[in-house]
Write a protein that holds these residues in place. Structure first.
Motif, PDB file in Angstrom:
ATOM      1  N   ILE A 195     -15.247  -4.362 -12.740  1.00  2.68           N
ATOM      2  CA  ILE A 195     -14.273  -5.416 -13.217  1.00  2.68           C
ATOM      3  C   ILE A 195     -12.404  -4.583 -13.286  1.00  2.68           C
ATOM      4  O   ILE A 195     -11.804  -4.171 -12.665  1.00  2.68           O
ATOM      5  N   ARG A 196     -13.276  -3.201 -14.119  1.00  5.51           N
ATOM      6  CA  ARG A 196     -12.056  -1.848 -14.010  1.00  5.51           C
ATOM      7  C   ARG A 196     -12.350  -1.031 -12.528  1.00  5.51           C
ATOM      8  O   ARG A 196     -10.804  -1.163 -12.426  1.00  5.51           O
ATOM      9  N   ARG A 197     -12.825  -0.674 -12.262  1.00  2.77           N
ATOM     10  CA  ARG A 197     -12.771  -0.831 -10.553  1.00  2.77           C
ATOM     11  C   ARG A 197     -12.095  -1.131 -10.718  1.00  2.77           C
ATOM     12  O   ARG A 197     -11.472  -0.761  -8.847  1.00  2.77           O
ATOM     13  N   LEU A 198     -12.534  -2.924 -10.190  1.00  5.27           N
ATOM     14  CA  LEU A 198     -10.900  -3.484  -9.339  1.00  5.27           C
ATOM     15  C   LEU A 198      -9.821  -3.524  -9.247  1.00  5.27           C
ATOM     16  O   LEU A 198      -8.971  -3.476  -9.071  1.00  5.27           O
ATOM     17  N   ALA A 199      -9.537  -3.424 -11.401  1.00  4.02           N
ATOM     18  CA  ALA A 199      -8.329  -2.663 -11.544  1.00  4.02           C
ATOM     19  C   ALA A 199      -7.563  -2.097 -11.076  1.00  4.02           C
ATOM     20  O   ALA A 199      -6.153  -2.731 -10.230  1.00  4.02           O
ATOM     21  N   GLU A 200      -8.425  -1.239 -11.022  1.00  2.94           N
ATOM     22  CA  GLU A 200      -7.913   0.530 -10.322  1.00  2.94           C
ATOM     23  C   GLU A 200      -7.725   0.103  -8.978  1.00  2.94           C
ATOM     24  O   GLU A 200      -6.231   0.560  -9.302  1.00  2.94           O
ATOM     25  N   ALA A 201      -8.352  -0.069  -8.045  1.00  2.00           N
ATOM     26  CA  ALA A 201      -7.944  -0.599  -6.685  1.00  2.00           C
ATOM     27  C   ALA A 201      -7.003  -1.687  -6.457  1.00  2.00           C
ATOM     28  O   ALA A 201      -6.020  -1.002  -5.497  1.00  2.00           O
ATOM     29  N   ALA A 202      -6.419  -2.487  -7.243  1.00  2.00           N
ATOM     30  CA  ALA A 202      -5.802  -3.235  -7.208  1.00  2.00           C
ATOM     31  C   ALA A 202      -3.984  -2.724  -7.249  1.00  2.00           C
ATOM     32  O   ALA A 202      -3.140  -2.883  -6.779  1.00  2.00           O
ATOM     33  N   ASN A 203      -4.353  -1.839  -8.996  1.00  2.00           N
ATOM     34  CA  ASN A 203      -3.167  -0.707  -8.618  1.00  2.00           C
ATOM     35  C   ASN A 203      -2.742  -0.172  -7.539  1.00  2.00           C
ATOM     36  O   ASN A 203      -1.707   0.181  -7.636  1.00  2.00           O
ATOM     37  N   ALA A 204      -3.985   0.010  -7.058  1.00  2.00           N
ATOM     38  CA  ALA A 204      -3.954   1.485  -6.496  1.00  2.00           C
ATOM     39  C   ALA A 204      -2.559   0.837  -5.715  1.00  2.00           C
ATOM     40  O   ALA A 204      -2.060   1.840  -4.286  1.00  2.00           O
ATOM     41  N   THR A 205      -3.913  -0.637  -5.087  1.00  2.00           N
ATOM     42  CA  THR A 205      -3.215  -0.973  -3.853  1.00  2.00           C
ATOM     43  C   THR A 205      -1.332  -1.785  -4.057  1.00  2.00           C
ATOM     44  O   THR A 205      -0.525  -1.540  -3.254  1.00  2.00           O
ATOM     45  N   LEU A 206      -1.788  -2.044  -4.943  1.00  2.00           N
ATOM     46  CA  LEU A 206       0.521  -2.336  -5.648  1.00  2.00           C
ATOM     47  C   LEU A 206       1.205  -0.718  -5.406  1.00  2.00           C
ATOM     48  O   LEU A 206       2.400  -0.984  -4.553  1.00  2.00           O
ATOM     49  N   ASP A 207       0.876   0.422  -6.010  1.00  2.00           N
ATOM     50  CA  ASP A 207       1.510   1.109  -5.795  1.00  2.00           C
ATOM     51  C   ASP A 207       1.589   1.826  -3.698  1.00  2.00           C
ATOM     52  O   ASP A 207       2.876   2.191  -3.427  1.00  2.00           O
ATOM     53  N   ARG A 208       0.528   1.133  -3.494  1.00  2.00           N
ATOM     54  CA  ARG A 208       0.704   1.799  -1.754  1.00  2.00           C
ATOM     55  C   ARG A 208       2.269   0.404  -1.318  1.00  2.00           C
ATOM     56  O   ARG A 208       2.684   1.048  -0.163  1.00  2.00           O
ATOM     57  N   LEU A 209       1.948  -0.668  -1.656  1.00  3.66           N
ATOM     58  CA  LEU A 209       2.533  -1.296  -0.949  1.00  3.66           C
ATOM     59  C   LEU A 209       4.552  -1.308  -1.722  1.00  3.66           C
ATOM     60  O   LEU A 209       5.418  -2.040  -0.900  1.00  3.66           O
ATOM     61  N   ASP A 210       3.658  -0.742  -3.138  1.00  4.17           N
ATOM     62  CA  ASP A 210       5.429  -0.121  -3.132  1.00  4.17           C
ATOM     63  C   ASP A 210       6.261   0.928  -2.424  1.00  4.17           C
ATOM     64  O   ASP A 210       7.652   0.664  -2.163  1.00  4.17           O
ATOM     65  N   GLY A 211       5.093   1.777  -2.041  1.00  3.29           N
ATOM     66  CA  GLY A 211       5.737   2.903  -1.037  1.00  3.29           C
ATOM     67  C   GLY A 211       5.996   2.061  -0.060  1.00  3.29           C
ATOM     68  O   GLY A 211       6.982   2.738   0.433  1.00  3.29           O
ATOM     69  N   ALA A 212       5.262   1.643   0.414  1.00  2.00           N
ATOM     70  CA  ALA A 212       5.100   0.948   1.853  1.00  2.00           C
ATOM     71  C   ALA A 212       7.137  -0.168   1.448  1.00  2.00           C
ATOM     72  O   ALA A 212       8.382   0.312   2.429  1.00  2.00           O
ATOM     73  N   LEU A 213       7.623  -0.719   1.061  1.00  8.51           N
ATOM     74  CA  LEU A 213       8.372  -1.535   0.228  1.00  8.51           C
ATOM     75  C   LEU A 213       9.991  -0.643   0.185  1.00  8.51           C
ATOM     76  O   LEU A 213      10.913  -0.583   0.425  1.00  8.51           O
ATOM     77  N   GLU A 214       9.543   0.350  -0.423  1.00  7.99           N
ATOM     78  CA  GLU A 214      10.369   1.348  -0.318  1.00  7.99           C
ATOM     79  C   GLU A 214      10.458   1.959   0.646  1.00  7.99           C
ATOM     80  O   GLU A 214      12.288   2.446   0.370  1.00  7.99           O
ATOM     81  N   ARG A 215       9.680   2.536   1.300  1.00  7.18           N
ATOM     82  CA  ARG A 215      10.538   3.193   2.226  1.00  7.18           C
ATOM     83  C   ARG A 215      11.142   2.087   3.186  1.00  7.18           C
ATOM     84  O   ARG A 215      12.055   2.505   4.432  1.00  7.18           O
TER      85      ARG A 215
END
Length: 447
Positions: free
Chosen positions: A202-222
């Motif tokens: 579950i912790r790894r799932l949450a970390e992966a979700a946050n990493a995905t959100l970081d990439r999405l935020d980066g994509a949105l910013e770009r």
């Protein structure tokens, strides 16, 4: 999960119940047969010392019967063994003192009997003693089967409840992550899911979700930055052309219309170049590829250098047989963008090298200009990013040439970087040889 846990528990309970019944039935059968054998032996010993009584008081649960040499019933257990009908018809052989059999006869219709027969010596002929006990049923006794069934149902119920609670407790963090993800939108994308303290899946799932959100935020910013930059770069030539035309219309008799038309045409040419590059980037983002083919990089460089006229000297250093799998038109576009950039900044010479390094094809474009500072090596690959020196040398540039070249390299499974050189800028393209699919997914036309 609860159903599976209940089913597994039920299977285990069924197996345990079966084993218990088998063991209990075996133990009960051995005990009953032992009692029947002991009662028959006691009666045999008594018949040798005293006359046969009409009433035989044996062991409770054991039926006894005595038959004379004529096989006539002369005594039996009162109320249990019949007075006239024998319990069994078999007779132990002359070589054996006793024998036993399972007997199902009209004497006891409700169940079968296990009967042991003893031969007793008498002067007038051998007598027979039969001792019988009921066959133990498969369930041993109603009380035992009810007890085992009750215990099994209780265990199954507890197993289901425990499985339900465990799964519910385990999935609670997942449900919390789902709820937090549901609240995150493109306009409110700064949130992150809560990472549980336990170090599990579950912790790894949450970390992966946050990493995905970081990439999405980066994509949105770009995306926002790209939209802003594109709007600005598109607005500039449009505003320039509009201003020139409005100024000319204010004083139509004093305007040099051919000169004004040339100025407007320059603005339109810049606008067309920006739109063309934007469309190219859109196609690259969509990965709209043609069929893959094997391309000789040395031959491709030779053809393109010979076909285009350059203001600077182009010096090729080509190794034969360096091939890659890819889209020829896009690789030509990549090479052209690199040559245009090198020609823009070179003093007099541009060197092109094609070689192989193990399983990688390498193409280098090196100019003899001022080079690119190390801090700006990533900046020049950003869309619409232009250094001051580039703006001074080519005011009409779009700032999309190098980003397009890097995107083409990435979609071919390779990389495009700026590396150190003694003089000028050294752009290095690396693509796996005979590559069929890279990190971005080398795709066909139907992808």
């Amino acid at each position: 999960m609860t159903v599976i846990a209940g089913t597994v528990t039920a299977v285990i309970c069924a197996i345990v119940t079966t084993l218990v019944l088998v063991e209990a039935r075996g133990s009960e059968t051995d005990s009953a047969r032992g009692e029947a054998t002991a009662a028959a032996l006691r009666l045999s010993y008594a018949l040798r010392r005293e006359p046969v009584p009409r009433r035989i008081d044996g062991t409770p649960g054991v039926m006894l019967q005595v038959m004379d040499e004529n096989r006539t019933v002369i005594a039996g257990t009162p109320g249990r063994a019949p007075a006239r009908r024998p319990l069994a018809r078999f007779v132990p052989s002359q070589t054996r003192v006793y024998s036993s059999r399972k007997v199902c006869s009209p004497v006891r219709r409700e169940r079968c009997l296990w009967v042991i027969g003893f031969r007793v010596f008498k002067p007038g002929g051998d007598w027979l003693i039969y001792a019988a006990v009921p066959i133990v049923p498969w369930y041993v006794s109603p009380g035992l089967i009810m007890f085992l069934a009750s215990v099994s149902l209780l265990v199954i119920l507890l197993g289901c409840l425990r499985a339900w609670a465990t799964v519910d407790q385990t999935l609670a963090p997942v449900d919390a992550i789902r709820a937090e993800l549901a609240e995150i939108t493109a306009h409110r994308s700064g949130r992150r899911v809560t990472v549980p303290e336990s170090r599990d899946e579950i912790r790894r799932l949450a970390e992966a979700a946050n990493a995905t959100l970081d990439r999405l935020d980066g994509a949105l910013e770009r995306q926002r930055s790209f939209t802003s930059d594109a709007s600005h770069d598109l607005r500039s030539p449009i505003a320039a052309a509009r201003a020139q035309i409005e100024e000319a219309l204010l004083y139509p008799d004093d305007v040099d219309w051919p000169r004004t038309a040339r100025s407007v045409l320059q603005s339109l040419e810049r606008l067309q170049a920006i739109v063309t590059d934007l469309l190219q980037l859109a196609r690259l983002d969509a990965a709209a590829w043609q069929e893959a083919e094997t391309i000789d990089l040395g031959a491709l460089v030779t053809i393109e250098v010979a076909r285009s006229e350059r203001t600077k000297r182009i010096v090729p250093h080509l190794q034969e047989g360096v091939t890659v799998r890819g889209d020829r038109l896009r690789l030509v576009r990549l090479l052209t963008n690199l040559l245009d950039n090198a020609e823009r900044h070179a003093e007099s010479r541009v060197d092109i090298t094609v070689a192989r390094e193990g399983g990688t094809a390498v193409l280098e474009v090196v100019d003899d200009g001022a080079g690119v500072a190390e801090k700006n090596r990533d900046l020049v690959f950003q869309r619409f990013a232009r250094l001051e020196d580039s703006k001074a040398r080519d005011p009409g540039g779009t700032g999309l040439g190098l980003p397009i070249a890097r995107e083409i390299a990435r979609l071919h499974g390779g990389s495009l970087t700026i590396e150190d050189s003694e003089r000028g800028a050294r752009f290095v393209l690396r693509i796996p040889r005979d590559h069929d699919g890279g990190p971005g997914g080398w795709r066909g036309a139907g992808a």
